[in-house]
Scaffold this motif. Structure first.
Motif, short mmCIF file in Angstrom:
data_model
loop_
_atom_site.label_atom_id
_atom_site.label_comp_id
_atom_site.label_asym_id
_atom_site.label_seq_id
_atom_site.Cartn_x
_atom_site.Cartn_y
_atom_site.Cartn_z
N GLU A 1 12.08 -31.32 15.97
CA GLU A 1 13.36 -30.95 16.31
C GLU A 1 14.05 -29.68 15.67
N GLU B 1 13.40 -27.85 30.19
CA GLU B 1 13.07 -29.26 30.43
C GLU B 1 13.09 -30.21 29.01
N LYS B 2 12.26 -29.36 28.10
CA LYS B 2 12.10 -30.04 27.01
C LYS B 2 13.37 -30.10 26.09
N GLN C 1 16.35 -30.22 27.17
CA GLN C 1 17.13 -30.98 27.80
C GLN C 1 17.15 -32.27 27.24
N ARG C 2 15.94 -32.63 27.02
CA ARG C 2 15.48 -33.90 26.39
C ARG C 2 15.75 -33.73 24.65
N GLN D 1 19.25 -34.02 24.23
CA GLN D 1 19.97 -35.31 24.44
C GLN D 1 19.60 -36.14 23.06
N GLU D 2 18.59 -36.01 22.45
CA GLU D 2 18.03 -36.52 21.21
C GLU D 2 18.98 -36.25 20.23
#
Length: 1949
Positions: free
Chosen positions: A398, A1543-1544, A1546-1547, A1550-1551
């Protein structure tokens, strides 16, 4: 081994920082290894414990052991290898984790390198476009990223090391312990090996080895079985402990609830006392004084009863007046009640505040439980290290993604600018190529301008970036604030909606409640009116009852007058009896005087004549006495009837009084419902009732005493005179009818007793004593009937109570329904709460989804948000105003509802109290009944079920409250977000929580009402049982007192001893019960103290946990603050962090030392470090676990104590029941004992009387023998004197009696014997006097014989009656003996039970001591915990101060950092501008130096250079184009990669958003909890101070209580010692009494044997005497008439002789004198005839002793033979007589020579000396010839002549059975004549009679002296007659034989 294990432990301590799973496997391997070693060592030890005989076998075993040792070495080596492999695995894992970390760092470095490469590319592009200064702004984020990651890695590694620190310590300790055990086992193995080597002996067998192997296998199997059994037992133990814990939890819950209810009840009672005490004092004082006066007047006795009745009437009138006054007072009291209601409202408000505090404490406890659960989860997570590693990896990923996103953002900005710059550059280049030459100057200017513009744009960009960062921060803050405001407003909106709905629902519900309460109020008013009417009715009923009471008292007075009359009759009878006794004594004295005179005057044979007159007079007197007895019996029967009537009337009076009591109790209970002041009246009536009862008991006791006196008088009368058998038989039949139910066993024994009836007949005294016992039995039966009637009444009362209890149960059902309704409302509330929670969660999700990554660029969004915020604020203010309005309405309604509920509660409490008093009044009149106990048990079961339901409902309510509190907590947590207005929302939510808590309070109050009802029912049952036991004890004491009165004086001492024993046992039981109750109270007190202390400990632990949480939060905040710090200050702060790390290491070392100390001491106290880091937190968690384990142990111990106390309570209940049964049995036993004692006393008295009679008989016999000896001596003297005298007498007149012969005075006296004549005259005078006395005695004897005959008949009848009575008495006696044995067994069992109870007491005392010790231990623990809490508080304060300092430092550093960054940017800008100016100046200087001359050259050079530059530019352009194409290719690849990365992103975004929201929520919750914790801290500190004060006061109170308890325990121990001494004394007395009882039984048996012998003797005597008397009376009447006629004829025939006439004239003169003397003696005999009844037995004995002295047959044969022979042959006959009598021939010749005078003198002398002659054969008794010699000689002679003159008459008809043998002894020739054969037949038949007769009366030989077989006995009657009396054989001659036959027989002899 130790060093190896130590190295292993050190290696593990280093390597176990992040790996925890491998430790468990390693420790498992080590434990298995140690287990193998332990098992093998144990086997070796077991094998080496073989005895000396098998030491020879040890050599072979040694070889096997060596092999086993080698195998063990192999196992050790294998284990070492395994250990090394495990270490290698651990190292490999460690390396793998390190490699993974390194890989992550490498990846981070790669990403950094990529970022740097991109930055370099940018720089290259910028340099290409002449903007080489763009890369400077990109360097700071790279620095930040580079400096950011290692810090994270450091922190994660640090945490992992801390997590496994406790595991390392534990593993080190276990390794050390296992190494010590291994070394010990090795030393033991070496020791046994040495023993085996020393004790080796050659030669062993293979069989022995096989046996050893078998034994080893057996040992192994047994060990396995043992281990299996141990596991099973442990499993069962765990199951039992779980069940036990559950039970104890329920019990503790119940106990706490009961304690709270008791406290509330006490407060209510104190308030009521304060309110009602003032108003009730005056009434109470007046009524108490009146009651005392009434008590004194009632105790006055019979004389003051009328006054008492009048006083009662006056009091009832006063009461009626007071009723009216009380109604007025009631109005005043209602006003006072309203005032009290206002006070109660204030008290309830205070109480609600206290409850809210308590609920806050409960919520804090719930939070602590949640935190504990979270901590437990964390502890669980510690064990799974791989999961932590994965989590760390995710955190790293992260962080990397965030870094990549930031870099991409920067890159996008830079790329845009690059593209724009490139376009511009391309345009410029194209223009420049077209107009190269012409526009060079323009290009320079443009370049300069563009450079300026670029610099300005760079500066602007930098400023814009800074402003953007600031705006981002502000925007983030604003968006967060807006989000929180939105959330708050939405929550407030939902909350207000829910609150409005709830308020509407509450308003509707409370309106319904108000309507229901008003209906109830109307109903209560109606009930009050009805109760007033009932009161008036009760007053009328009281007047009627008083009238009936007066009638009853009149009846009692009439009965008392009748009793007085009966007592007067009784006294009169007693006086008459005393006078009769005095007369008897006087007559006995006169008789003794007369008897002494008679014995002096007369011979002992002349006593029988004067008895006929006395007998007749005696018969008359006996008839009179019988009449008196019958009259006395009638009087006694009348008295008994009157007594029974009195008893029935008393029973009726008691029933009427009981009815009065019931009605009074009902009236008073109804009064109590309306008026509390009527309690005093009820108490007064109770006192009056008690006094009446005491008076009735006194009268009953008096009646019983009088009856006892009457019985005693009747018994004395019955002892003095023989009672009629008819009345006794009637009484016996009545007793048999009454005792048929109890005589089933007696019926079986009757068969055996009927066989024994002949042998077991007892005397009259036994009868009389048994009659007394039977009367007592009848009384007892009557009392039992009365008791049965009472029991029936009690059963009816119990049924009524059952109905009342059913009503109570119905009420409880109604309350259950109310509770169910409340539960339903609670369920609805819960559902609404759940819906609200779900809506809140949905709103949260929507908000979390709706709030995207906020990246605003303009101020429009902020303005819109501010406008929305203002609108929402306006809406919120409106909603707050509405909420305030609703709250006001709710408060008003709550006040009204509270007032109504209070009034309802007061009314219900008054009704409950009145009902409770009613039930108490009813309980006082109850008795024992088995049905009631069962009903009470059933009710208790139902109440327990209700209690369990209540507990469940309370649990539900508690869960509801906790849920509500959690909701409010969540709301408050979500509401507080750093805004200032969160305080307002928090206050509002707290108010709403208070409202909800008030609802919960109402539900709790209803629950408390239900529990109070159940407690009242429990108290009812307990009070009933206690009162019943008291009543039973009082009745038992009364029964014992009555039994003591009834029992006789001789046995009263034993009865008193037994009663004292019983009382001692009762006192012991009461003391034991009191001790048990006190112990249970102490137990309850100790339990309450224990629970309080446990609560204190829990509060202290909660405070500790909170402090730890605060420490953790501070540490987290410090870490967060350290993470949020700016990048530049981190380098400055690293030094501070290092210093803190050093401090943390020191603190961790301290913690390690504390851990080791804790583990060594294992005290379980809390650690006092309280540091910031996670190591200290871990230690605190471990300590908390230890404390939890100790608390569990304490709870288990407490549960065991509670179970033991419950068992003791159950046992005490069983013991109480058994004691009641024992008391009843003991009362029955005391009755039976008293009866047995009475019987036994009667037997002893009869035995003593018999002994006295025997002594008197022996004395009389001695006197008779002495008198016989004197008579013999006088007779010998007279005979010697007569033999000397030789007178010439003509004839002799034979006028004498039974054994006396008169000598005829000689007519012609010789001259020689004048002196002798004088002497003869004197002797004649004396003889004449004696003849007269003999005649009188003969007459008396005849009368006595008649009286004896009548008496014998009466005695026969009485004996027949007594035999039947004695059978029944014996049967009862046997039953009573059996009951005695059973009672002895019961007494033993009761003593055993007493011992067991004492043991239980000692156990309870021990348990109390244990509880006291536990309380002291808990106090010590509490003090230790307080010390720890103080330490933790101090450390916490220090840490807080440090944190504040750090925060201030951080803020300062941040400000300085910002200033530095701004300064740096300014300096950079200035440096850029300065560089440009410097370049410009240099160019200007160069141009000035070269001047104008060099301008052309310069221009040419410049043109050349420009051409070269153009060429180079073209080349560079071509290169750039190629590079651009390459870059485009690369950019397309990069764009594809960027799309993937986006895309990663965005994921990950969100997390990240989810995690951010979660973090924000957590931070908000933590901040709120911190604030709440601070508030709670303040509150708790205040409470702790209050509690400390309370603790001090309670500790002083506990010390006082413990001191008092110790004093009480000492006093109880002293009492116990006294009781034990008394018990030992009673046991000794019991043993003594049992021994005495055994002795008495033996003496009874002996007495019975002696009495049986006496009875048999007396029966034989009586039967013989009766037969004799019956036949004598018939014969003597006939013979007397015949003899009188013959006497007349003989006097005429003998009167021819002158001498005979002269003698007759003299004799007639003497007879006249004697007749006068006889008349005088008759007068004296009339006076003394009563004495002759007592002398009768003596005379009968004398008759028996004197009967066989003269052989009647011999005398008869000689006499008849003399008269049958002719006168010529009479000298021969006389000679033959002389030869038989042993007279010398010379004396015979002299007598014959003196003609017939000598013969007559000889014959008369012979006959006169017959009584005392030397030839006295002891002939057997026969009825025909028994009393021949009792009559005079003349009568005998006349009878003989009559028989001879009438030969045709047959002999007297005698039955064959009445004859006795004659010729058994001396005669050989008995069968010569038919007469002889006839006599022989008679003798044979006589022999056959009475084979079972007494040996004393066995047939005796005619020629054998009277020597009995029973010569062993000391009785004088049984001694033989002295051998000095010679005997000779009689001549058996029939009455029909002729004189010749007689002479022939004589010649033959």
């Amino acid at each position: 081994m130790a060093s190896w294990l130590g190295g292993l432990g050190s290696g593990l301590g280093q390597s176990l920082g992040q790996v925890g799973g491998s430790l468990s496997s390693l420790t498992g391997q080590i434990s298995s290894f140690t287990k193998d070693i332990l098992l093998e060592g144990a086997e070796e030890v077991g094998e080496l414990h073989v005895s000396n005989s098998r030491l020879r076998e040890i050599e072979n075993i040694n070889a096997a052991q060596k092999l086993e040792n080698e195998r063990l070495k192999k196992v050790c080596s294998d284990l070492e290898e395994k250990h090394e492999a495990a270490e290698l695995q651990i190292k490999q894992l460690y390396r793998e984790y390190r490699n993974q970390l390194q890989q992550k760092e490498v990846e981070i470095s790669h990403l950094k390198a990529r970022q740097n490469a991109l930055q370099e590319q940018l720089q290259k592009v910028q340099t290409a476009s002449q903007s080489a200064q763009l890369g400077a702004g990109v360097l700071p984020p790279a620095a930040t990223s580079a400096s950011y990651v290692p810090v994270v890695r450091h922190s994660s590694g640090f945490e992992g090391d801390d997590m496994d620190f406790g595991d390392i310590i534990w593993s080190q300790q276990e390794i050390n312990r296992l190494s010590n055990e291994v070394s010990r086992l090795e030393s033991e193995v070496d020791h046994w090996k040495q023993i085996a080597l020393t004790s080796k002996v050659q030669g062993t067998n293979d069989a022995e080895q096989s046996e050893i192997c078998k034994l080893q296998n057996i040992v192994k199997e047994l060990k396995q079985n043992l281990s299996q059994e141990i596991d099973e037992h442990q499993h069962e133990l765990s199951v039992l402990q779980d069940a036990h814990r559950q039970k104890l939890v329920e019990i503790s819950r119940r106990h706490r609830e009961e304690l709270s209810e008791y406290e509330e009840r006490i407060e209510e009672l104190e308030n009521r006392l304060q309110q009602d005490g003032v108003s009730a004092d005056a009434m109470d004082d007046s009524k108490i004084s009146e009651q005392e006066k009434n008590a004194q007047s009632l105790e006055g006795g019979r004389v003051e009863e009328w006054q008492v009745v009048k006083d009662l009437e006056d009091e009832i009138r006063k009461l009626n007046h007071k009723l009216s006054s009380a109604e007025e007072e009631n109005k005043i009291l209602l006003k006072e009640q309203e005032m009290a209601k206002v006070e109660k409202i204030q008290i309830t408000q205070e109480y609600e505040n206290l409850k809210s505090d308590f609920s806050m404490l409960q919520s804090s406890v719930a939070e602590q439980d949640a935190l504990l659960k979270e901590q437990e989860k964390k502890l669980q997570s510690k064990t799974s290290l791989p999961e932590d590693v994965v989590r760390l990896q995710q955190a790293l990923l992260e962080a990397e993604n965030e870094i990549a996103r930031l870099s991409s953002l920067n890159q996008e900005g830079l790329e845009k600018e690059l593209t724009s710059a490139q376009h511009k550059n391309e345009n410029i280049l194209s223009v420049y190529t077209e107009d190269q030459n012409s526009e060079l100057h323009l290009l320079r200017q443009a370049l300069e301008r563009k450079e300026h513009e670029l610099n300005e744009s760079i500066a602007e960009r930098e400023t814009l970036i800074a402003e953007l960062e600031e705006l981002d921060k502000q925007n983030q803050e604003a968006t967060q604030h807006v989000i929180t405001m939105k959330e708050q407003l939405s929550k407030q909106h939902t909350e207000t909606d829910s609150i409005i709905k709830q308020l509407k629902f509450d308003i509707d519900f409370e309106r319904k409640k108000v309507s229901g309460l008003e209906i109830e109020k109307v109903e209560t008013i109606k009930e009050l009116d009805s109760q007033k009417e009932k009161l008036s009715q009760c007053s009328y009923a009281l007047n009627d009852l008083q009238v009936s009471k007066q009638h009853l008292q009149d009846n009692i007075k009439d009965l008392q007058e009748q009793l007085r009359k009966a007592q007067d009759y009784n006294l009169h009878h007693k006086k008459e009896i005393g006078e009769l006794q005095q007369r008897l004594k006087e007559r006995e004295e006169e008789l003794s005087v007369s008897l002494s005179k008679l014995t002096e005057k007369s011979n002992w044979e002349s006593k029988y004549t004067c008895q006929d007159l006395i007998l007749k007079e005696r018969e008359v007197e006996i008839a009179k006495l019988h009449n008196d007895i019958s009259e006395n019996k009638q009087l006694s029967e009348d008295l008994e009837k009157s007594l029974s009537d009195l008893r029935t009337e008393n029973g009726k009076l008691v029933a009427a009084i009981e009815e009065l009591k019931r009605e009074l109790s009902d009236a008073l209970s109804e009064k109590n419902k309306a008026y509390l002041e009527k309690d005093t009246v009820v108490e007064a009536v109770k006192l009056e009732k008690r006094q009446l009862e005491s008076e009735l008991n006194q009268t009953e006791k008096r009646l019983l005493e009088q009856a006892h006196k009457y019985k005693q008088t009747i018994e004395e009368l019955s002892n003095a005179r023989s009672m009629d058998t008819t009345a006794l038989q009637l009484e016996h039949e009545r007793l048999v009818k009454l005792n048929q139910e109890k005589d089933f066993k007696i019926a079986e024994l009757k068969r055996s007793i009927e066989q024994m009836e002949i042998d077991h007949q007892e005397t009259k005294e036994m009868l009389t004593t048994s009659l007394g016992g039977q009367k007592q039995l009848t009384e007892l039966v009557k009392e039992k009937e009365v008791f049965v009637e009472k029991l029936k009444n009690q059963a009816l009362q119990v049924k009524q109570e059952l109905e009342e209890y059913m009503k109570v149960s119905k009420k409880q059902d109604v309350l259950k329904q109310n509770l169910e309704e409340k539960d339903r409302s609670l369920a609805v509330m819960k559902e609404e709460n759940n819906h609200l929670k779900e809506e809140i969660e949905r709103l949260k999700d929507q908000q979390s989804r709706s709030t995207p990554v906020v990246e605003p660029k303009t101020l429009d969004i902020i303005i819109e948000l501010e406008s929305e915020v203002t609108q929402l604020k306006v809406i919120k203010n409106n909603l707050e105003e509405e909420i305030e309005v609703h709250k006001k309405t709710i408060e008003d309604q709550n006040q009204t509802t509270v007032q109504l509920q209070q009034s309802l509660q007061e009314q219900r409490k008054e009704i409950d109290e009145s009902k409770f008093q009613c039930e108490q009044m009813n309980v006082t009149h109850e008795r024992l009944s088995l049905e009631k106990d069962e009903e009470i048990k059933n009710l208790q079961k139902t109440i327990e079920q209700i209690k369990t339901q209540l507990h469940k409902q309370r649990q539900i309510i508690q869960t509801d409250s906790s849920d509500l509190f959690q909701e409010t907590k969540v709301q408050t947590l979500n509401g507080e977000n750093g805004n200032e207005k969160h305080d307002l929302s928090k206050a509002e939510i707290e108010r709403l929580v208070k409202g909800i808590k008030e609802r919960e309070m109402e539900i709790k109050l209803l629950n408390e009402k239900n529990v109070s009802l159940s407690q009242q029912i429990d108290q009812l049952s307990k009070d009933e049982v206690g009162k019943l036991t008291r009543i039973i004890q009082e009745k038992d004491l009364e029964i014992q007192a009555l039994n003591a009165r009834i029992s006789s004086a001789s046995y009263r001492q034993d009865v008193l001893c037994l009663q004292q024993q019983l009382q001692a046992y009762v006192m012991e039981r009461e003391q034991v019960l009191a001790v048990l109750s006190e112990k249970t109270r102490e137990n309850s007190q100790l339990k309450t103290e224990y629970r309080n202390i446990m609560d204190m400990v829990a509060a202290k632990e909660a405070a500790l946990v909170r402090l730890q949480e605060e420490n953790q939060k501070l540490s987290n905040s410090s870490e967060n603050s350290s993470q949020d710090m700016s990048r530049e200050t981190i380098q400055n702060l690293s030094r501070i962090i290092r210093e803190k790390d050093i401090e943390i290491d020191a603190l961790s070392q301290k913690c390690q030392t504390l851990l080791t100390v804790l583990q060594t001491s294992s005290t379980g106290t809390d650690n006092g470090s309280g540091g910031v880091n996670s190591n200290q937190f871990e230690e605190l968690l471990q300590e908390r676990d230890k404390l939890k384990q100790q608390v569990k142990k304490m709870e288990e111990w407490k549960q065991q104590v509670i179970t033991t106390v419950q068992n003791m309570q159950h046992e005490s209940a069983h013991l109480q029941e058994e004691l009641h049964k024992l008391q009843a049995q003991i009362s029955v036993e005391s009755d039976s004992n008293s009866k047995l004692q009475v019987d036994y006393n009667g037997l002893i008295q009869s035995y003593e009387q018999n002994e006295k009679k025997l002594k008197s008989f022996s004395q009389e016999l001695a006197q008779v023998q002495h008198s016989i000896g004197q008579l013999h001596s006088t007779k010998d003297l007279l005979l010697s004197k007569l033999d000397l005298v030789t007178p010439s007498v003509a004839t002799a007149s034979t006028v004498s009696q039974l054994s006396g012969i008169q000598y005829s005075a000689p007519e012609v006296l010789s001259d020689e014997s004048k002196l002798l004549q004088k002497e003869l005259e004197q002797l004649k005078k004396k003889l004449q006097e004696k003849d007269s006395t003999i005649k009188t005695l003969q007459e008396n004897n005849q009368r006595l014989s008649d009286s004896v005959a009548t008496a014998s008949e009466i005695e026969r009848k009485s004996q027949e009656g007594t035999e039947s009575e004695m059978r029944q008495i014996k049967e009862k006696h046997d039953v009573l003996q059996k009951s005695l044995r059973e009672k002895d067994i019961l007494i033993k069992s009761k003593s055993d039970q007493l011992l067991s109870v004492s043991e239980n007491l000692s156990n309870k005392e021990n348990e109390n001591e244990l509880l006291k010790q536990a309380v002291t231990n808990l106090k010590e623990r509490n003090l230790i915990l307080e010390m720890d809490i103080r330490k933790l508080k101090e450390e916490n304060e220090k840490i807080v101060a440090r944190c504040r300092e750090k925060e201030t430092e951080f803020r300062a550093l941040q400000e300085t950092n910002m200033q530095f960054s701004m300064m740096l940017k300014e300096k950079e800008f200035e440096s850029h501008s300065m560089k440009e100016k410097a370049l410009a100046f240099e160019k200007l200087l160069k141009e000035k130096e070269q001047g104008k001359t060099g301008e052309l050259n310069q221009l040419l050079n410049e043109v050349k250079s420009m051409q070269e530059k153009a060429v180079t530019f073209q080349q560079e352009r071509d290169q750039v184009m190629v590079a651009l194409k390459q870059k485009q290719m690369e950019s397309s690849a990069l764009q594809s990669e960027i799309q993937h990365l986006r895309e990663k992103e965005q994921r990950l975004n969100q997390e990240l958003e989810r995690l951010r929201n979660h973090l924000l929520e957590m931070e908000d919750s933590y901040t709120r909890e911190a604030l709440a914790a601070e508030d709670r801290e303040v509150k708790l500190r205040k409470k702790v101070l209050i509690l400390e004060d309370k603790l001090v006061s309670s500790s002083t109170a506990v010390e006082n209580a413990s001191h008092q308890a110790s004093l009480q325990v000492e006093s109880l121990q002293e009492q116990l010692n006294l009781v034990s001494k008394q018990r030992d004394e009673t046991v000794l007395q019991l043993t003594m009494s049992q021994d005495q009882v055994k002795q008495y039984a033996l003496s009874l048996a002996n007495l019975q044997m002696v009495l049986e012998q006496f009875q048999q003797e007396e029966k034989a005597m009586y039967s013989a005497e009766l037969e004799k008397h019956q036949k004598q009376t018939a014969e003597w009447r006939k013979k007397a008439e015949n003899l009188e006629e013959k006497v007349v004829s003989l006097q005429e025939s003998l009167g021819e002789a002158n001498a005979a006439l002269d003698a007759a004239s003299r004799l007639t003169e003497q007879l006249d004198i004697k007749e006068e003397q006889i008349e005088e003696l008759k007068k004296e005999g009339e006076i003394r005839r009563e004495m002759l009844e007592d002398v009768q037995n003596k005379l009968m004995n004398l008759m028996n002793s004197t009967e066989g002295k003269v052989d009647k047959l011999l005398m008869r044969n000689l006499f008849v033979g003399h008269f049958h022979t002719p006168k010529n042959k009479r000298p021969e006959v006389l000679r033959l007589m002389g030869s038989i009598l042993g007279i010398k021939k010379e004396e015979l010749d002299q007598l014959l020579s003196e003609d017939q005078r000598g013969v007559t003198r000889w014959v008369t002398g012979w006959l006169g000396g017959g009584a005392g002659s030397k030839s006295v054969p002891s002939t057997p008794l026969r009825p025909t010839h028994q009393n021949i010699f009792n009559s005079s000689f003349s009568e005998l002679f006349v009878k003989f002549l009559e028989t001879e003159s009438c030969p045709s008459l047959p002999p007297p008809k005698l039955s064959v059975n009445d004859m006795k043998p004659l010729g058994a002894a001396g005669t050989d020739k008995t069968s010569g004549t038919p007469s002889n054969s006839q006599m022989q037949d008679c003798g044979v038949s006589r022999m056959s009679r009475r084979p079972d007769a007494n040996p004393f009366l066995a047939p005796r030989s005619a020629a054998v002296p009277l020597i009995t077989p029973a010569s062993n006995s000391g009785h004088l009657l049984m001694k033989p007659i002295s051998d000095t009396l010679p005997t000779f054989t009689p001549l058996p001659v029939s009455p029909d034989a002729s004189a010749g036959a007689v002479l022939k027989d004589l010649l033959k002899q």
